[in-house]
Scaffold this motif. Sequence first.
Motif, mmCIF file in Angstrom:
data_model
loop_
_atom_site.group_PDB
_atom_site.id
_atom_site.type_symbol
_atom_site.label_atom_id
_atom_site.label_comp_id
_atom_site.label_asym_id
_atom_site.label_seq_id
_atom_site.Cartn_x
_atom_site.Cartn_y
_atom_site.Cartn_z
ATOM 1 N N LYS A 102 0.839 -1.197 0.000
ATOM 2 C CA LYS A 102 0.000 0.000 0.000
ATOM 3 C C LYS A 102 0.875 1.248 0.000
ATOM 4 C CE LYS A 102 -4.051 2.112 2.109
ATOM 5 N NZ LYS A 102 -5.068 2.032 3.195
ATOM 6 N N PRO A 123 -8.649 5.203 -3.100
ATOM 7 C CA PRO A 123 -9.255 3.952 -3.587
ATOM 8 C C PRO A 123 -10.260 4.191 -4.700
ATOM 9 C CG PRO A 123 -10.186 4.585 -1.464
ATOM 10 C CD PRO A 123 -9.047 5.525 -1.719
ATOM 11 N N ALA A 152 -6.841 -1.645 0.243
ATOM 12 C CA ALA A 152 -6.854 -0.401 -0.531
ATOM 13 C C ALA A 152 -7.932 0.555 -0.065
ATOM 14 C CB ALA A 152 -7.042 -0.716 -2.015
ATOM 15 N N THR A 389 -2.467 -1.644 -5.450
ATOM 16 C CA THR A 389 -2.617 -0.465 -6.302
ATOM 17 C C THR A 389 -3.578 -0.689 -7.466
ATOM 18 O OG1 THR A 389 -0.614 -1.087 -7.527
ATOM 19 C CG2 THR A 389 -0.362 0.485 -5.725
ATOM 20 N N MET A 392 -6.660 1.058 -6.522
ATOM 21 C CA MET A 392 -6.498 2.471 -6.207
ATOM 22 C C MET A 392 -6.220 3.244 -7.492
ATOM 23 S SD MET A 392 -4.092 2.113 -2.796
ATOM 24 C CE MET A 392 -4.599 3.677 -2.059
#
Length: 437
Positions: A102, A123, A152, A389, A392
Amino acid sequence: MSVCSFHDYGALDAGARAALLKRAESDAEALFGKVRPIIDAVKAEGDAALRRFTRDFDKADVKALKVPEADFDASFKSVEPQVIDAIRFAISNIRSFHEEQKPEPQWLKEIRPGAFAGDRWTPIRSVALYVPRGKGSFPSVTMMTAVPAVIAGVPELSIVTPPAPDGGVDAATLVAARLAGVETVYAVGGAQAVAAVAHGTETVKPALKIVGPGSPWVVAAKRLLAGVLDVGLPAGPSEAIIFADGTVDGRLAALDVLIEAEHGPDSSAYIVTHSRDMAEAAMAALPGFWARMTEQRAAFSQAVLKGPRGGIVLTRSVEESHDFINAYAPEHLEIQSTDPFRHLGRITEAAEILMGPYTPVTLGNFVLGPNAVLPTSRWARSCGPLSVTDFMKRSSIGYVTQPAYAELAQHARELARYEGFSSHENAVSALRDDVLP
């Protein structure tokens, strides 16, 4: 008939070598004509189309498209305690790994004195997780997709998964979903599930993105709907290469090549080695291992290993093995060697690399921690495993103070003038100076 397909790589012409790289996912375009009417029907008819296609394709009558809370509660009573313990163990490892991925919510760097630039991570608002069901039950995919999504911070998470013939969702999948932190599960799969996520129905809420592996039908639906929603990394039917350099017992290569081959006849699986002794030992071991598998899984893996997308690839050298692996760009790669790090630097095109005789794909698929939702069909050449990711989005941030403005504006004016953009130039000219505080 031989035990499995045997490919003498050095004796193959360019066309035959190229054929070894082909996957079942490559045939997805052939399904466009069949998948497009499914998408159109779901968009027009909503839940009614989902129920009809579920009866036609899954042979199931679903009472409730959205799984009720009572089914989650019941799943903890029907799943054996040791399986629930294994799910908890796996989720703990998967969470520990993905928490490290993260990114910082925001960072800024002073690019020039008084001028700052950076990134902000937030997010994605809504994501659907596709969990396959056709050839088995996959609480592991539930964990691999749900855990990073929860880390996330995705506020609207849902799972779409095909129902069993009784209309219910696999109980262990519901256990995994709840333990991972997802409470919205829809009993719908296939191309119709992707369409429902893209367009929404009376029951299924639309999402901005869908992730998770699926059949060629799911892959085809994702490609057709890529202009409507983010379809995530390309994850199709399973594939693996077991690279054996001759320093480990050939029986291990045979044992492990069956792991991904047993997913279904549309999988791809090869043992790659430059050692003929290794190849012969692996081939001799396969019948004994098939005898210890269930009839269905043995049939699946035999179809793969005796077909055009599986078997043993005998190369002329370890370097040629490396080259074949990089050309193939596998989803899963095992390096069966007593010194796997010797090969690691030479292999650049693989989504997952598991090293040594104690790291079979099974551990990676279930409990080791790294994500097992991986790009297939040579997409490992340009993208990697599912990660935090993927749930996100990144925004760039810029902040220029008054003392820093003049220098940046001067150079920006020159570039704007050269490229012929007068409004760009005007925005950093004396016109701005006249209205700035």
